[in-house]
Design a protein around this motif. Sequence first.
Motif, mmCIF file in Angstrom:
data_model
loop_
_atom_site.group_PDB
_atom_site.id
_atom_site.type_symbol
_atom_site.label_atom_id
_atom_site.label_comp_id
_atom_site.label_asym_id
_atom_site.label_seq_id
_atom_site.Cartn_x
_atom_site.Cartn_y
_atom_site.Cartn_z
ATOM 1 N N ARG A 140 -5.803 -10.957 -6.231
ATOM 2 C CA ARG A 140 -5.669 -9.786 -7.100
ATOM 3 C C ARG A 140 -6.496 -8.601 -6.599
ATOM 4 O O ARG A 140 -6.277 -7.465 -7.011
ATOM 5 N N LEU A 141 -7.443 -8.871 -5.717
ATOM 6 C CA LEU A 141 -8.293 -7.803 -5.198
ATOM 7 C C LEU A 141 -8.404 -7.910 -3.681
ATOM 8 O O LEU A 141 -8.487 -9.009 -3.142
ATOM 9 N N ALA A 186 -2.354 -8.276 -8.298
ATOM 10 C CA ALA A 186 -2.475 -7.281 -9.371
ATOM 11 C C ALA A 186 -1.139 -6.551 -9.557
ATOM 12 O O ALA A 186 -0.767 -6.186 -10.678
ATOM 13 N N TYR A 236 0.216 4.276 -4.347
ATOM 14 C CA TYR A 236 -0.976 3.491 -4.030
ATOM 15 C C TYR A 236 -2.146 4.406 -3.652
ATOM 16 O O TYR A 236 -3.300 4.083 -3.924
ATOM 17 N N LEU A 274 -5.128 -2.028 -13.494
ATOM 18 C CA LEU A 274 -5.315 -2.146 -12.038
ATOM 19 C C LEU A 274 -6.700 -1.614 -11.647
ATOM 20 O O LEU A 274 -7.384 -2.193 -10.803
ATOM 21 N N ASP A 285 -15.519 3.928 -9.243
ATOM 22 C CA ASP A 285 -16.593 3.214 -8.549
ATOM 23 C C ASP A 285 -17.845 4.097 -8.403
ATOM 24 O O ASP A 285 -18.959 3.595 -8.318
ATOM 25 N N CYS A 331 -9.720 4.305 -8.016
ATOM 26 C CA CYS A 331 -10.736 3.249 -7.873
ATOM 27 C C CYS A 331 -12.028 3.836 -7.303
ATOM 28 O O CYS A 331 -13.127 3.519 -7.768
ATOM 29 N N GLU A 342 -9.527 -3.891 -13.165
ATOM 30 C CA GLU A 342 -9.656 -5.149 -12.440
ATOM 31 C C GLU A 342 -10.436 -4.943 -11.135
ATOM 32 O O GLU A 342 -11.264 -5.763 -10.762
ATOM 33 N N ALA A 343 -10.176 -3.834 -10.468
ATOM 34 C CA ALA A 343 -10.821 -3.572 -9.177
ATOM 35 C C ALA A 343 -12.266 -3.119 -9.323
ATOM 36 O O ALA A 343 -13.103 -3.396 -8.459
ATOM 37 N N THR A 344 -12.564 -2.408 -10.423
ATOM 38 C CA THR A 344 -13.887 -1.787 -10.533
ATOM 39 C C THR A 344 -14.762 -2.416 -11.617
ATOM 40 O O THR A 344 -15.975 -2.199 -11.645
ATOM 41 N N ILE A 352 -3.865 5.219 -6.803
ATOM 42 C CA ILE A 352 -4.631 4.066 -7.279
ATOM 43 C C ILE A 352 -5.929 3.958 -6.486
ATOM 44 O O ILE A 352 -7.007 3.749 -7.049
ATOM 45 N N ARG A 353 -5.815 4.135 -5.163
ATOM 46 C CA ARG A 353 -6.991 4.015 -4.290
ATOM 47 C C ARG A 353 -8.041 5.057 -4.654
ATOM 48 O O ARG A 353 -9.214 4.748 -4.791
ATOM 49 N N ARG A 364 -14.505 -1.793 1.004
ATOM 50 C CA ARG A 364 -15.737 -1.682 1.764
ATOM 51 C C ARG A 364 -16.772 -2.435 0.938
ATOM 52 O O ARG A 364 -16.466 -2.860 -0.176
ATOM 53 N N GLY A 375 -18.787 -4.032 -1.558
ATOM 54 C CA GLY A 375 -18.972 -3.777 -2.992
ATOM 55 C C GLY A 375 -17.817 -3.072 -3.661
ATOM 56 O O GLY A 375 -17.849 -2.841 -4.852
ATOM 57 N N CYS A 376 -16.769 -2.692 -2.908
ATOM 58 C CA CYS A 376 -15.639 -1.993 -3.527
ATOM 59 C C CYS A 376 -14.347 -2.754 -3.226
ATOM 60 O O CYS A 376 -14.148 -3.244 -2.126
ATOM 61 N N PHE A 377 -13.476 -2.848 -4.226
ATOM 62 C CA PHE A 377 -12.221 -3.570 -4.068
ATOM 63 C C PHE A 377 -11.053 -2.658 -4.422
ATOM 64 O O PHE A 377 -11.226 -1.638 -5.068
ATOM 65 N N LEU A 378 -9.864 -3.075 -3.998
ATOM 66 C CA LEU A 378 -8.630 -2.384 -4.371
ATOM 67 C C LEU A 378 -7.650 -3.397 -4.950
ATOM 68 O O LEU A 378 -7.674 -4.562 -4.557
ATOM 69 N N PRO A 379 -6.773 -2.962 -5.874
ATOM 70 C CA PRO A 379 -5.776 -3.892 -6.405
ATOM 71 C C PRO A 379 -4.874 -4.419 -5.279
ATOM 72 O O PRO A 379 -4.327 -3.638 -4.512
ATOM 73 N N ASP A 380 -4.773 -5.748 -5.189
ATOM 74 C CA ASP A 380 -3.998 -6.408 -4.130
ATOM 75 C C ASP A 380 -2.681 -6.923 -4.718
ATOM 76 O O ASP A 380 -2.346 -6.629 -5.870
ATOM 77 N N THR A 432 0.831 -1.208 0.000
ATOM 78 C CA THR A 432 0.000 0.000 0.000
ATOM 79 C C THR A 432 0.867 1.260 0.000
ATOM 80 O O THR A 432 0.357 2.370 0.043
#
Lengths: 261, 261
Positions: free
Chosen positions: A154-155, A169, B131, B173, B142, B138, B176-178, B134-135, A159, A161-166, A127
């Motif tokens: 990868r995700l 990724a 990051y 990235l 979103d 996303c 993939e997340a969204t 990126i956050r 929160r 319904g929302c993801f971040l690249p892990d 992060t």
Amino acid sequence: MEFLTSSETFLLDLDGTLYLSGEVLPGACEFVHRLHKSGRSFFYLTNNSSTSPSVYEKKLISLGFPVPPNTVLTSGTAAALFLTRHYAQSRIAVVGTQALRQQLSSAGLSIYTEPSHADVLLMGYDTEITYDKIRWACGIVDRGIPFFATHEDRLCPHRLGCFLPDCGAMTNLITEATGVEPTYLGKPHQAMIDLVFRYCNTVPGKITLVGDRLYTDIAMAHSAKMNSLLVLTGETKLAPSTGRYLPSGVVENLHKACAYI
Amino acid sequence: MEFLTSSETFLLDLDGTLYLSGEVLPGACEFVHRLHKSGRSFFYLTNNSSTSPSVYEKKLISLGFPVPPNTVLTSGTAAALFLTRHYAQSRIAVVGTQALRQQLSSAGLSIYTEPSHADVLLMGYDTEITYDKIRWACGIVDRGIPFFATHEDRLCPHRLGCFLPDCGAMTNLITEATGVEPTYLGKPHQAMIDLVFRYCNTVPGKITLVGDRLYTDIAMAHSAKMNSLLVLTGETKLAPSTGRYLPSGVVENLHKACAYI
């Protein structure tokens, strides 16, 4: 659910299994307290390598879970064990958070931030990633040195319904640029299984892994020939009837599993 | 090669066409000087949005190319034109370098670094990515706001045989997340074609695009019904005999094309 009653050790996934977005899932605290009172051993198991085990300990305690010492195992812990076993004398370059670097240093490993001197590359869920880190990771991998990653998710759920690249990724950026894939160490891979068996004093048939993801949690239980309990509170919404990774049992939530402990 | 002789305007790709890793490719300088002396107009065209046109001007001059004013057009220039045409009154969030943000500001656009106030997101080749960026990208996507990217190249040549993750790898990235794909603006897309026609005072049949990549350079010439000259000094190593994007002509290097100018 005979396997639950006869299991001596439980491996508990965190996000989607015990809590979701900081809220304890139904019956999760009661389930772990029952394990604790009945004298079974249990470990908390997460693939997230961005945070140290001590931060998870504090979080679990604040949510009301019992947390005996050394019961939180992350993919960073698995990486530390793997690297001390196989690369103890190596200079290890890390693309990861300060928390991960500290965890590896505490395990006695030599962490390098100067890529030209590295013998091994480890990527975690970073992060704190920057383009400079990506650039030097590409350079290291391009030189042909061993490339490991804490986990392949990868995700990361952020929160509802929302993801971040892990981590998976981020390693993909390196793989795409260099053509080299990393060896992954977290669930469901061997390094995490090795870590668990370092702490468990029992045979796989007496261990139950409790989790919400088929391709990490239930897959790891399959690989290690452990029992597995799938909870439908996280990523998996329906009990699978076919597929590669069928769990030993399925419950809607951990409240439903309390009766077997 | 009749189309070369009769073309009035030339669009010249940079990396792999005029130079590679800072070294001028055979005949490239002679070719552009011949264009200049013969009175044809020409533009330098690159998808790299991490650097400003003025930096490319200096680089091209230092390598010996003639550089009349406003002849360097980047995918950042295409993004600036597109956004001023369609989102002039919008608050634009940018994941990109300081050079890209300055280029957009100079075009009169309102650049926001506070994602909660953004109406549009633009991603470029961000060699200053973090990051946190990126956050928040996303989070913006979103929320369903329009998502654009300067170009879709997934790799940027770094030095011979080595690549770095480029804009398309970074947008991946976010996608993939969204689950949301951006609209791309650079070669071979319409925003870059629009930019070129803003500067060219001629019909597509009198324009030749010179480049080394089939799916960006030659594809763009096809879309815009321009002529195209493929040089085999960069990514493409063999003249294609079949495929979607066949060039009007192929030369080993630009030295071989000088005779037609």
